[in-house]
Write an enzyme that holds these catalytic residues in place. Structure first.
Site, PDB file in Angstrom:
ATOM      1  CG  ASN A   1      -0.312  -0.508   2.470  1.00 42.62           C
ATOM      2  OD1 ASN A   1       0.212  -1.624   2.505  1.00 42.62           O
ATOM      3  ND2 ASN A   1      -0.328   0.297   3.507  1.00 42.62           N
TER       4      ASN A   1
ATOM      5  CB  CYS B   1       7.355  14.379  13.571  1.00 43.29           C
ATOM      6  SG  CYS B   1       8.781  15.218  14.240  1.00 43.29           S
TER       7      CYS B   1
ATOM      8  CG  HIS C   1     -12.264   1.486   1.400  1.00 43.78           C
ATOM      9  ND1 HIS C   1     -11.302   2.437   1.655  1.00 43.78           N
ATOM     10  CD2 HIS C   1     -11.925   0.419   2.158  1.00 43.78           C
ATOM     11  CE1 HIS C   1     -10.448   1.968   2.551  1.00 43.78           C
ATOM     12  NE2 HIS C   1     -10.801   0.735   2.871  1.00 43.78           N
TER      13      HIS C   1
ATOM     14  CB  THR D   1     -28.798 -10.277   8.145  1.00 48.44           C
ATOM     15  OG1 THR D   1     -29.460 -11.058   9.140  1.00 48.44           O
ATOM     16  CG2 THR D   1     -29.715 -10.049   6.957  1.00 48.44           C
TER      17      THR D   1
HETATM   18  C1  LIG Z   1      -2.804  -3.668   1.802  1.00 45.34           C
HETATM   19  C2  LIG Z   1      -4.034  -3.417   2.620  1.00 45.34           C
HETATM   20  N1  LIG Z   1      -4.616  -4.440   3.247  1.00 45.34           N
HETATM   21  C3  LIG Z   1      -5.720  -4.274   3.986  1.00 45.34           C
HETATM   22  C4  LIG Z   1      -6.300  -3.032   4.140  1.00 45.34           C
HETATM   23  C5  LIG Z   1      -7.501  -2.887   5.031  1.00 45.34           C
HETATM   24  O1  LIG Z   1      -8.683  -2.758   4.293  1.00 45.34           O
HETATM   25  P1  LIG Z   1      -9.986  -2.115   4.958  1.00 45.34           P
HETATM   26  O2  LIG Z   1      -9.723  -0.670   5.082  1.00 45.34           O
HETATM   27  O3  LIG Z   1     -11.084  -2.433   3.956  1.00 45.34           O
HETATM   28  O4  LIG Z   1     -10.213  -2.791   6.243  1.00 45.34           O
HETATM   29  C6  LIG Z   1      -5.715  -1.942   3.512  1.00 45.34           C
HETATM   30  C7  LIG Z   1      -6.274  -0.575   3.696  1.00 45.34           C
HETATM   31  O5  LIG Z   1      -5.571   0.383   3.860  1.00 45.34           O
HETATM   32  C8  LIG Z   1      -4.561  -2.131   2.715  1.00 45.34           C
HETATM   33  O6  LIG Z   1      -3.967  -1.120   2.086  1.00 45.34           O
END
Ligand SMILES: Cc1ncc(COP(=O)(O)O)c(C=O)c1O
Length: 377
Positions: free
Chosen positions: A151, A322, A201, A237
């Protein structure tokens, strides 16, 4: 205030086509998908259609998809689900130092319960050596969990090679594909994975929905016990509304063509920064094996958060924090061995389908105004 959004790895806006597909389930179709009468039928049909849409993107069967509340839950389900399904629980898990906290924190939790966890190192570009995975395997290894793409820096792991090693040893292999789905191909058979995490998302679906792909035959203990929803794998559900959002986003993500444009913009942005800042701007992450939308750069000798704050309305992320006057690098940059004078100046720009060249040019201009000292007239 100017508003330029370059934080698509943090979250994406809901695609208008996704919102449109969801609307009927917000305003009507309120039945419980499990009820079995006229009110449940549309919700049940939509839920199963959405499951098929997610499966189609991953190249798996619909019954191998479990809807979750997002990526974190899917990651927790993979790790804890495998661990608690082991009768003896003398379990060993192989993962890496650069995983998302929703992998590393469950690993710490399972360690407290007696699991052994190996966190593999990465090289300077953030890649794991598949041979280090092979060497880490023991007779007690019950799961290998290695993210598809990171990420922060976007580095893509050699998942296919690691998958082959996992198969050779008969060990289940999970990949966190929260960042890669919709950006690069993520078909489960090509990757050679048994479990795969999706976060809605990150691919233009709403927050609060995700999925875990579970290869047929994988046995996981549920995190949430209750009635038999999701084939007994996750009680509660089901929300046809959220499932339709994720399913529609997955159908849109079948077309990776827009990512070619995003990549071209990202590369043009990088070249522009290099032209302006020369070797005072450095790339973090792999130059080639990297998500097409991610550009993590360091402004050498600067503090990323201060640079970002000086920009007008630019939403992006930094790679350091920081604390009491000391720069603390993110665990990812630290694992990559980035020096603190470099990593302290890291900023992650992550582009999305709506990003324009004009936005990126404006950011380059703003960066130049902040970072290049003006000569007095
Ligand atoms: C690599 C990675 N895994 C898992 C997640 C977690 O996903 P969620 O925000 O849908 O819980 C993120 C979100 O930042 C992510 O970047």
């Amino acid at each position: 205030m100017n508003r330029i959004y370059l934080d698509y790895n943090a979250s994406t806006p809901v695609d208008p086509a996704v919102a449109m597909a969801m609307r009927p389930f917000l305003e009507g179709a309120y039945g419980n998908p499990s009820s079995g009468h006229w009110a449940s039928a549309p919700a049940k049909a939509a839920l199963e259609r959405a499951r098929g849409d997610v499966a189609a993107l991953l190249g798996c069967a619909a019954d191998e998809i479990v809807f979750t509340s997002g990526g974190s839950e899917a990651n927790n389900l993979a790790l804890k689900g495998v661990y608690f399904a082991q009768p003896g629980r003398n379990a060993h898990i192989v993962t890496t130092r650069i995983e998302h906290p929703s992998i590393l924190a469950p690993c710490r939790f399972l360690e407290r319960l007696g699991a052994a966890v190996t966190c593999l190192p990465v090289d300077g570009s953030g890649r794991v050596d598949p041979e280090s995975v092979r060497r880490a395997i023991t007779a007690d290894t019950v799961l290998i969990s290695i993210m598809h793409a990171n990420n922060e820096v976007g580095t893509i792991q050699p998942i296919e090679e690691i998958g082959a090693i996992a198969r050779e040893h008969g060990i289940p292999f999970h990949t966190d594909a929260a960042q890669s789905v919709g950006k690069i191909p993520t078909r489960v058979d090509s990757l050679g994975v048994d479990l795969l995490t999706i976060a809605g998302h990150k691919l233009y679906a709403p927050k609060g929905v995700g999925a875990l792909y579970m290869r047929r035959g994988m046995r996981l203990e549920p995190l949430v016990h209750g009635a038999g929803h999701e084939g007994g794998r996750r009680a509660g559900t089901e929300s046809a509304l959220l499932a339709v959002g994720l399913g529609t986003a997955c159908t849109l993500a079948q077309d990776l063509e827009p990512m070619a444009g995003v990549r071209a913009l990202r590369d043009r942005f990088w070249l522009g920064l290099r032209r302006r800042f020369d070797d005072r701007v450095l790339l973090n992450g792999h130059p080639q094996y990297r998500l097409p939308n991610t550009l993590n750069v360091s402004f050498a000798g600067r503090i990323g958060a201060e640079v970002l704050q000086a920009l007008d309305g630019v939403a992006a992320s930094t790679g350091s924090a920081c604390h009491s006057g000391r720069i603390e690098l993110s665990p990812v940059l630290e694992a990559m061995g980035v020096a603190s004078e470099i990593g302290g100046g890291a900023i992650r720009f992550s582009l999305g389908r709506p990003t324009t060249a004009a936005e990126l040019d404006a950011v380059t201009e703003q960066l130049a105004a902040v970072l290049i000292p003006r000569t007095p007239e």
